[in-house]
Design an enzyme around this catalytic site. Structure first.
Site, PDB file in Angstrom:
ATOM      1  N   SER A   1     -16.600  80.619 -58.650  1.00  0.00           N
ATOM      2  CA  SER A   1     -17.930  80.042 -59.410  1.00  0.00           C
ATOM      3  C   SER A   1     -19.113  81.327 -58.696  1.00  0.00           C
ATOM      4  O   SER A   1     -19.097  81.028 -57.321  1.00  0.00           O
ATOM      5  CB  SER A   1     -17.682  78.615 -58.543  1.00  0.00           C
TER       6      SER A   1
ATOM      7  N   ASN B   1     -25.543  65.120 -57.182  1.00  0.00           N
ATOM      8  CA  ASN B   1     -25.505  64.586 -56.410  1.00  0.00           C
ATOM      9  C   ASN B   1     -25.963  64.470 -54.762  1.00  0.00           C
ATOM     10  O   ASN B   1     -26.730  66.066 -54.280  1.00  0.00           O
ATOM     11  CB  ASN B   1     -24.337  65.026 -55.553  1.00  0.00           C
TER      12      ASN B   1
ATOM     13  N   HIS C   1     -27.728  75.925 -64.791  1.00  0.00           N
ATOM     14  CA  HIS C   1     -28.719  74.277 -64.702  1.00  0.00           C
ATOM     15  C   HIS C   1     -29.979  74.924 -64.868  1.00  0.00           C
ATOM     16  O   HIS C   1     -30.781  73.746 -65.171  1.00  0.00           O
ATOM     17  CB  HIS C   1     -29.108  75.073 -62.882  1.00  0.00           C
TER      18      HIS C   1
ATOM     19  N   CYS D   1     -30.574  77.873 -53.169  1.00  0.00           N
ATOM     20  CA  CYS D   1     -31.064  76.682 -54.334  1.00  0.00           C
ATOM     21  C   CYS D   1     -31.781  75.639 -53.945  1.00  0.00           C
ATOM     22  O   CYS D   1     -30.604  74.217 -52.428  1.00  0.00           O
ATOM     23  CB  CYS D   1     -29.297  76.609 -55.689  1.00  0.00           C
TER      24      CYS D   1
ATOM     25  N   SER E   1     -23.245  79.071 -62.333  1.00  0.00           N
ATOM     26  CA  SER E   1     -24.053  77.742 -62.150  1.00  0.00           C
ATOM     27  C   SER E   1     -25.326  77.961 -62.835  1.00  0.00           C
ATOM     28  O   SER E   1     -26.478  78.749 -62.709  1.00  0.00           O
ATOM     29  CB  SER E   1     -24.344  77.941 -60.976  1.00  0.00           C
TER      30      SER E   1
ATOM     31  N   CYS F   1     -24.954  79.766 -46.425  1.00  0.00           N
ATOM     32  CA  CYS F   1     -25.300  80.535 -47.841  1.00  0.00           C
ATOM     33  C   CYS F   1     -26.930  80.823 -47.663  1.00  0.00           C
ATOM     34  O   CYS F   1     -27.857  80.743 -47.896  1.00  0.00           O
ATOM     35  CB  CYS F   1     -25.484  79.338 -48.911  1.00  0.00           C
TER      36      CYS F   1
ATOM     37  N   GLU G   1     -21.664  81.535 -51.364  1.00  0.00           N
ATOM     38  CA  GLU G   1     -21.740  83.092 -52.990  1.00  0.00           C
ATOM     39  C   GLU G   1     -20.605  83.762 -53.016  1.00  0.00           C
ATOM     40  O   GLU G   1     -20.573  84.627 -52.303  1.00  0.00           O
ATOM     41  CB  GLU G   1     -23.075  82.984 -53.030  1.00  0.00           C
TER      42      GLU G   1
ATOM     43  N   CYS H   1     -11.386  73.606 -52.969  1.00  0.00           N
ATOM     44  CA  CYS H   1     -12.417  73.706 -52.911  1.00  0.00           C
ATOM     45  C   CYS H   1     -12.682  74.890 -51.416  1.00  0.00           C
ATOM     46  O   CYS H   1     -12.854  74.219 -50.415  1.00  0.00           O
ATOM     47  CB  CYS H   1     -13.519  72.691 -53.508  1.00  0.00           C
TER      48      CYS H   1
ATOM     49  N   CYS I   1     -19.872  67.952 -55.066  1.00  0.00           N
ATOM     50  CA  CYS I   1     -20.822  69.147 -55.715  1.00  0.00           C
ATOM     51  C   CYS I   1     -21.960  69.071 -54.745  1.00  0.00           C
ATOM     52  O   CYS I   1     -22.479  69.274 -54.474  1.00  0.00           O
ATOM     53  CB  CYS I   1     -21.220  69.798 -56.576  1.00  0.00           C
TER      54      CYS I   1
ATOM     55  N   GLU J   1     -16.319  74.325 -44.758  1.00  0.00           N
ATOM     56  CA  GLU J   1     -16.038  72.264 -45.070  1.00  0.00           C
ATOM     57  C   GLU J   1     -15.495  73.129 -45.906  1.00  0.00           C
ATOM     58  O   GLU J   1     -15.018  73.946 -47.311  1.00  0.00           O
ATOM     59  CB  GLU J   1     -17.148  71.597 -46.001  1.00  0.00           C
TER      60      GLU J   1
ATOM     61  N   CYS K   1     -29.118  72.281 -53.476  1.00  0.00           N
ATOM     62  CA  CYS K   1     -27.902  72.311 -53.484  1.00  0.00           C
ATOM     63  C   CYS K   1     -28.270  72.031 -51.359  1.00  0.00           C
ATOM     64  O   CYS K   1     -28.521  72.695 -49.972  1.00  0.00           O
ATOM     65  CB  CYS K   1     -27.304  73.355 -53.713  1.00  0.00           C
TER      66      CYS K   1
HETATM   67  N1  SAH Z   1     -22.971  80.055 -55.274  1.00  0.00           N
HETATM   68  C1  SAH Z   1     -21.413  79.362 -55.605  1.00  0.00           C
HETATM   69  C2  SAH Z   1     -20.346  78.573 -55.599  1.00  0.00           C
HETATM   70  C3  SAH Z   1     -21.153  77.292 -54.995  1.00  0.00           C
HETATM   71  S1  SAH Z   1     -20.066  76.215 -55.777  1.00  0.00           S
HETATM   72  C4  SAH Z   1     -22.417  79.162 -57.094  1.00  0.00           C
HETATM   73  O1  SAH Z   1     -23.372  78.670 -56.774  1.00  0.00           O
HETATM   74  O2  SAH Z   1     -21.722  79.053 -58.212  1.00  0.00           O
HETATM   75  C5  SAH Z   1     -21.168  74.512 -55.962  1.00  0.00           C
HETATM   76  C6  SAH Z   1     -21.456  73.694 -57.295  1.00  0.00           C
HETATM   77  O3  SAH Z   1     -21.781  72.982 -57.291  1.00  0.00           O
HETATM   78  C7  SAH Z   1     -22.294  75.427 -58.247  1.00  0.00           C
HETATM   79  O4  SAH Z   1     -22.274  74.984 -59.486  1.00  0.00           O
HETATM   80  C8  SAH Z   1     -23.803  74.522 -57.753  1.00  0.00           C
HETATM   81  O5  SAH Z   1     -24.795  74.408 -57.509  1.00  0.00           O
HETATM   82  C9  SAH Z   1     -23.565  72.858 -57.691  1.00  0.00           C
HETATM   83  N2  SAH Z   1     -24.376  72.315 -56.955  1.00  0.00           N
HETATM   84  C10 SAH Z   1     -25.160  71.920 -55.768  1.00  0.00           C
HETATM   85  N3  SAH Z   1     -25.959  71.055 -55.160  1.00  0.00           N
HETATM   86  C11 SAH Z   1     -25.089  70.235 -55.956  1.00  0.00           C
HETATM   87  C12 SAH Z   1     -25.768  68.484 -56.184  1.00  0.00           C
HETATM   88  N4  SAH Z   1     -26.680  67.912 -55.154  1.00  0.00           N
HETATM   89  N5  SAH Z   1     -25.259  68.089 -56.958  1.00  0.00           N
HETATM   90  C13 SAH Z   1     -24.490  68.322 -57.839  1.00  0.00           C
HETATM   91  N6  SAH Z   1     -24.230  69.685 -58.199  1.00  0.00           N
HETATM   92  C14 SAH Z   1     -24.572  70.722 -57.511  1.00  0.00           C
END
Ligand code: SAH
Length: 383
Positions: free
Chosen positions: A207, A306, A231, A124, A229, A120, A176, A113, A349, A100, A127
């Protein structure tokens, strides 16, 4: 020049080759170097896919090129539009793998994006993409192809110097990017090339969840903005929600940020912080975050969680997010709360996911729920 007829399947895609490779391909057909520059212009500045319309080339050259090569994008098999203007495309490649790609229009910019992998490996916990097993890395053609396709869809060929619909790129889609560095680097160099798509490194953000050993190369070779990221502020919690932390714990990650080539006050690192109710959203977490990043030219992006079907987390209420943000802001860091975009089409995201995998029964079930939620949200009247 001899004309060798080639079957469809034998024609080589020119998209995704770097300049040297393109020159070599053309040289092999007897074409001089400057033709590569012209063709580059057609592919990446004009968005042309049909050699017959590349009118700066002599007709026999066009015919010869069409015999041997193609300029191919992915096919968009689904095109969703959010009530907030966000668009999401599901793209499919000839091997049937899908990813996507999301366009987010804003007042002063338009951000695309872009995904780097099908699925992936990081898992996480918050995600959606992490629930999809990795199928494979994307090739540079498939990464650049997302930009080409989005420009097709938005009708932005050739792109104007200012006020573009796609002015910024974020490598924040599925996957990633630092686990697919070579293809991502090749694609980004094509995207940055001033005679083609011409999006400057200042307008590109990569990212990462924190693949520490690759961060230096990313800064040194590409010079793009870095988003991390983060978190969580303790290894205990981060181990749990970003399992990659067990490999590269917070202290190493923060050191790699301090060492990121080119970081300064004008080019700050973005720390992404997904707000998870009761997990990482306390005032104490906010204070610890500020201590952790002290001295790094940085800003903090607070991302309200989200939701997606079956997700084991909740988003804190607005007051809690604001209180967290105020602590970070008072310590001298910009701490905008990222407005979720395209939530209704699962384009925000962490909501991206494609069906490129073998399905287990539970995955099939989840997909059905997902489809139902999507259908329901789309029925809801636009605000
Ligand atoms: N793998 C890379 C690229 C993905 S970026 C990374 O982790 O940075 C996508 C971003 O959205 C990351 O910061 C991820 O942690 C965040 N993300 C993932 N799931 C999410 C969710 N359910 N709600 C909000 N942000 C989320």
């Amino acid at each position: 020049m001899t004309t060798i007829p080639a079957a469809e399947s034998e024609r080589k895609n020119l998209v995704g080759l770097d300049r040297a490779e393109l020159e070599a391909e053309l040289a092999a057909t007897g074409l001089p170097k400057f033709r590569a520059r012209q063709i580059w212009h057609w592919i990446y500045h004009r968005g042309e896919t049909d050699f017959a319309r590349m009118t700066t080339l002599a007709k026999p050259v066009r015919a010869e090129l069409a015999q041997r090569f193609m300029v191919e994008r992915a096919e968009a098999v689904r095109d969703l539009a959010s009530i907030d203007g966000t668009r999401k495309w599901l793209l499919k490649w000839p091997d049937s793998q899908e990813i996507e790609c999301v366009h987010i229009p804003e007042e002063d910019r338009g951000t695309l994006c872009v995904s780097s992998q099908v699925g992936c490996t990081l898992t996480c916990r918050f995600c959606h993409t992490g629930t999809q097993r990795l199928v494979r890395n994307l090739a540079s053609a498939e990464i650049v192809g997302q930009v080409l396709l989005a420009r097709d869809k938005l009708g932005e060929w050739p792109a104007p110097p200012d006020g573009r619909l796609i002015s910024n790129i974020v490598m924040m889609g599925m996957g990633e990017p630092l686990y697919n560095f070579d293809n991502v680097a090749k694609a980004l160099k094509i995207i940055m090339d001033g005679e083609g798509i011409a999006i400057s490194k200042r307008r590109i953000t990569l990212s990462t969840a924190g693949v520490v050993p690759m961060m230096r190369r990313c800064g040194a070779e590409l010079g793009v903005n870095l988003a991390v990221s983060l978190h969580a502020v303790t290894d205990e919690i981060r181990d749990r929600i970003v399992p990659l932390n067990k490999k590269y714990p917070i202290a190493e990650l923060i050191q790699a940020c301090r060492d990121y080539p080119g970081v300064n006050n004008a080019r700050r690192i973005t720390f992404e912080y997904v707000m998870l109710k009761g997990v990482n959203d306390s005032a104490a977490d906010a204070r610890a975050l500020v201590r952790l990043i002290r001295g790094i030219p940085a800003k903090v992006n607070l991302i309200p969680f989200n939701p997606w079907p079956g997700a084991p987390f909740e988003c804190p209420d607005d007051a809690a997010i604001k209180a967290f943000g105020d602590i970070v802001f008072d310590a001298g860091y910009a701490a905008p709360v990222r407005t979720p975009r395209g939530r209704d089409i699962l384009a925000a995201c962490g909501q991206l996911r494609s069906d490129s995998q073998k399905l287990t029964k539970s995955e099939r079930l989840r997909r059905e729920v997902e489809a139902a939620v999507l259908a329901k949200e789309q029925e809801a009247p636009a605000a």
